[in-house]
Write a protein that holds these residues in place. Structure first.
Motif, mmCIF file in Angstrom:
data_model
loop_
_atom_site.group_PDB
_atom_site.id
_atom_site.type_symbol
_atom_site.label_atom_id
_atom_site.label_comp_id
_atom_site.label_asym_id
_atom_site.label_seq_id
_atom_site.Cartn_x
_atom_site.Cartn_y
_atom_site.Cartn_z
ATOM 1 N N PHE A 6 0.440 -1.695 0.189
ATOM 2 C CA PHE A 6 0.055 0.345 -0.026
ATOM 3 C C PHE A 6 0.760 1.061 0.121
ATOM 4 C CE2 PHE A 6 -4.686 -1.538 0.878
ATOM 5 C CZ PHE A 6 -3.925 -2.896 1.155
ATOM 6 N N SER A 8 0.388 5.257 0.027
ATOM 7 C CA SER A 8 -0.223 6.091 0.765
ATOM 8 C C SER A 8 0.414 7.609 0.408
ATOM 9 C CB SER A 8 -1.271 6.000 2.056
ATOM 10 O OG SER A 8 0.036 6.493 3.336
ATOM 11 N N GLU A 9 1.865 8.361 0.402
ATOM 12 C CA GLU A 9 2.122 8.861 0.541
ATOM 13 C C GLU A 9 2.641 9.109 -1.440
ATOM 14 O OE1 GLU A 9 1.812 10.774 2.408
ATOM 15 O OE2 GLU A 9 1.367 9.729 3.983
ATOM 16 N N VAL A 30 -3.348 4.742 -2.968
ATOM 17 C CA VAL A 30 -4.401 5.016 -1.756
ATOM 18 C C VAL A 30 -3.707 7.133 -1.581
ATOM 19 C CG1 VAL A 30 -5.176 2.875 -1.470
ATOM 20 C CG2 VAL A 30 -3.777 3.974 0.328
ATOM 21 N N ASN A 32 -3.088 10.115 -0.915
ATOM 22 C CA ASN A 32 -1.960 10.575 -2.166
ATOM 23 C C ASN A 32 -1.295 9.775 -2.630
ATOM 24 O OD1 ASN A 32 -2.886 13.216 -1.142
ATOM 25 N ND2 ASN A 32 -1.657 13.746 0.225
ATOM 26 N N TYR A 81 -13.127 0.267 -3.494
ATOM 27 C CA TYR A 81 -12.754 -0.936 -1.841
ATOM 28 C C TYR A 81 -13.484 -1.786 -2.334
ATOM 29 C CZ TYR A 81 -11.736 3.420 0.820
ATOM 30 O OH TYR A 81 -10.939 4.725 1.369
ATOM 31 N N ASP A 83 -13.542 -4.235 -4.655
ATOM 32 C CA ASP A 83 -12.228 -4.553 -4.678
ATOM 33 C C ASP A 83 -10.749 -4.826 -4.556
ATOM 34 O OD1 ASP A 83 -13.808 -4.827 -7.761
ATOM 35 O OD2 ASP A 83 -12.662 -2.460 -8.365
ATOM 36 N N LEU A 84 -10.576 -3.939 -3.670
ATOM 37 C CA LEU A 84 -9.346 -4.247 -2.829
ATOM 38 C C LEU A 84 -9.651 -4.845 -2.018
ATOM 39 C CD1 LEU A 84 -7.065 -2.580 -2.502
ATOM 40 C CD2 LEU A 84 -8.679 -0.599 -0.909
ATOM 41 N N VAL A 85 -10.835 -4.727 -1.508
ATOM 42 C CA VAL A 85 -10.857 -6.587 -0.624
ATOM 43 C C VAL A 85 -10.644 -7.609 -0.864
ATOM 44 C CG1 VAL A 85 -12.682 -7.918 0.892
ATOM 45 C CG2 VAL A 85 -12.870 -5.234 1.070
ATOM 46 N N ILE A 88 -6.936 -7.949 -1.147
ATOM 47 C CA ILE A 88 -6.266 -8.719 -0.361
ATOM 48 C C ILE A 88 -6.350 -10.006 0.184
ATOM 49 C CG2 ILE A 88 -6.822 -8.330 2.005
ATOM 50 C CD1 ILE A 88 -7.430 -5.365 1.946
ATOM 51 N N TYR A 92 -3.116 -11.846 -3.230
ATOM 52 C CA TYR A 92 -2.030 -11.274 -2.409
ATOM 53 C C TYR A 92 -2.445 -12.634 -0.930
ATOM 54 C CZ TYR A 92 -0.699 -8.168 -5.849
ATOM 55 O OH TYR A 92 -0.308 -7.809 -7.623
ATOM 56 N N GLU A 93 -1.392 -12.168 -0.125
ATOM 57 C CA GLU A 93 -0.834 -13.084 1.029
ATOM 58 C C GLU A 93 -0.305 -12.199 2.079
ATOM 59 O OE1 GLU A 93 1.729 -15.463 -0.986
ATOM 60 O OE2 GLU A 93 0.978 -17.171 -0.766
ATOM 61 N N LEU A 95 1.065 -8.387 3.319
ATOM 62 C CA LEU A 95 -0.120 -6.826 2.775
ATOM 63 C C LEU A 95 1.461 -6.112 3.902
ATOM 64 C CD1 LEU A 95 -3.245 -7.028 4.628
ATOM 65 C CD2 LEU A 95 -2.403 -7.558 1.880
ATOM 66 N N TRP A 97 2.493 -1.696 4.541
ATOM 67 C CA TRP A 97 1.930 -0.019 4.119
ATOM 68 C C TRP A 97 3.706 0.380 4.776
ATOM 69 C CZ3 TRP A 97 -2.831 1.329 3.710
ATOM 70 C CH2 TRP A 97 -2.491 3.190 4.161
ATOM 71 N N GLN A 99 5.312 3.954 3.702
ATOM 72 C CA GLN A 99 5.586 5.121 4.397
ATOM 73 C C GLN A 99 7.047 5.549 3.747
ATOM 74 O OE1 GLN A 99 2.348 5.483 5.824
ATOM 75 N NE2 GLN A 99 3.676 7.479 6.363
ATOM 76 N N MET B 16 -5.887 10.834 6.493
ATOM 77 C CA MET B 16 -6.244 10.039 5.422
ATOM 78 C C MET B 16 -6.700 8.957 5.665
ATOM 79 S SD MET B 16 -4.791 12.457 2.478
ATOM 80 C CE MET B 16 -2.698 12.136 2.847
ATOM 81 N N LEU B 24 -12.502 1.219 4.246
ATOM 82 C CA LEU B 24 -11.529 -0.680 3.806
ATOM 83 C C LEU B 24 -12.326 -1.498 4.910
ATOM 84 C CD1 LEU B 24 -9.395 -2.661 2.411
ATOM 85 C CD2 LEU B 24 -7.548 -2.144 3.954
ATOM 86 N N ALA B 27 -16.006 -2.219 3.789
ATOM 87 C CA ALA B 27 -16.032 -2.764 2.636
ATOM 88 C C ALA B 27 -16.015 -4.461 2.783
ATOM 89 C CB ALA B 27 -15.074 -2.159 1.256
ATOM 90 N N ARG B 112 -5.138 -12.225 6.894
ATOM 91 C CA ARG B 112 -4.602 -11.005 6.267
ATOM 92 C C ARG B 112 -4.482 -10.316 7.430
ATOM 93 N NH1 ARG B 112 -4.216 -14.710 3.213
ATOM 94 N NH2 ARG B 112 -4.827 -14.496 1.792
ATOM 95 N N VAL B 113 -3.129 -9.563 7.850
ATOM 96 C CA VAL B 113 -2.674 -8.389 8.594
ATOM 97 C C VAL B 113 -2.207 -7.455 7.860
ATOM 98 C CG1 VAL B 113 -1.194 -7.673 10.485
ATOM 99 C CG2 VAL B 113 -2.156 -10.519 9.778
ATOM 100 N N LEU B 114 -2.539 -6.405 8.440
ATOM 101 C CA LEU B 114 -2.334 -5.167 7.773
ATOM 102 C C LEU B 114 -2.295 -3.756 8.675
ATOM 103 C CD1 LEU B 114 -1.477 -2.756 5.323
ATOM 104 C CD2 LEU B 114 -4.380 -2.573 4.823
ATOM 105 N N LEU B 115 -1.225 -3.684 9.475
ATOM 106 C CA LEU B 115 -0.640 -2.352 9.357
ATOM 107 C C LEU B 115 -0.732 -0.661 9.086
ATOM 108 C CD1 LEU B 115 2.467 -4.072 11.042
ATOM 109 C CD2 LEU B 115 0.409 -4.067 11.857
#
Lengths: 99, 119
Positions: A6, A8-9, A30, A32, A81, A83-85, A88, A92-93, A95, A97, A99, B16, B24, B27, B112-115
């Motif tokens: 993901f 986000s910036e 997602v 910005n 959103y 589709d995003l679920v 996930i 994909y296995e 996730l 984020w 920065q 955001m 999310l 959804a 699934r895990v998201l941070l």
């Protein structure tokens, strides 16, 4: 291992990707981060789009920023959103984020 | 259906990342998946009740209450909350109050895990 990243910036550090032993990467733009899908710098795609992987952009975040879908880079697939679920859970296995 | 657990570490009302978390989660829950959310760091202030709804201003409480009523488990880190002057009685009804072991058990259990973090 299939990893969804993901983003986000608009400015972010790609170094962590070097340490991810993924067989497949999916970049999900997602917040910005959606600007990576529609802006160019010096006529070049964003560095993110120059990575090896699939690219997705969150439509809701794009539209709230006034960007039209016809200016999305052809490499990038617009998703909602819902589709995003599905990405996930079924594509994909792991996730991540960025920065 | 699957189980998604999300840790929201540094997001305040108006962020955001926080808005993304709410949408999310909604959804995924709407599609029949199980969802749990762990708030810590600055995210722990998101579960304080009494948030006023102001026009054209980001608002979290209403969405959190809706998620809780739809079966999403929401928990806040007690240490992070105390550190920010938030007491147990300040928390939105239905939200849980626990320590890091709660989230670790969810990480272990989830598909699934998201941070989500960063401010």
């Amino acid at each position: 291992m299939k990893v969804a990243v993901f983003v986000s910036e608009y400015r972010c550090n790609l170094n962590p990707l070097e340490y991810i032993p993924a067989e497949k990467l999916g970049f999900i733009l997602v917040g910005n981060g959606v600007y990576h899908a529609v802006l160019k710098e010096n006529y070049q795609d964003s560095p993110i789009l120059q990575q090896k992987g699939d690219f997705y952009v969150l439509l809701e975040d794009l539209e709230t920023r006034g960007c039209e879908t016809d200016c999305i880079n052809p490499k990038v697939k617009p998703v909602t959103y819902d589709d995003l679920v599905d990405l996930i859970f079924y594509e994909y296995e792991k996730l991540m984020w960025l920065q | 259906m699957g189980y998604l657990t999300i840790g929201c570490f540094a997001s305040l009302t108006g962020s955001m990342n926080y808005d993304f978390l709410l949408r999310l989660s909604k959804a995924a829950q709407r599609k029949g998946h199980r969802v749990s959310i762990w708030f810590s760091g600055n995210g722990s202030s998101s579960i304080k009740k009494g948030q006023k709804i102001l026009k054209d201003y980001s608002h979290g409480e209403k969405h959190l209450r809706e998620l809780i009523s739809n079966g999403v488990e929401i928990c806040v880190c007690e240490s992070c909350a105390y550190a920010r002057g938030i007491m147990k009685e300040d928390v939105i009804e239905g939200a849980k109050w626990s320590a890091m072991h709660w989230f670790l058990s969810k990480i272990y259990e989830a598909d699934r895990v998201l941070l989500i973090g960063g401010e």
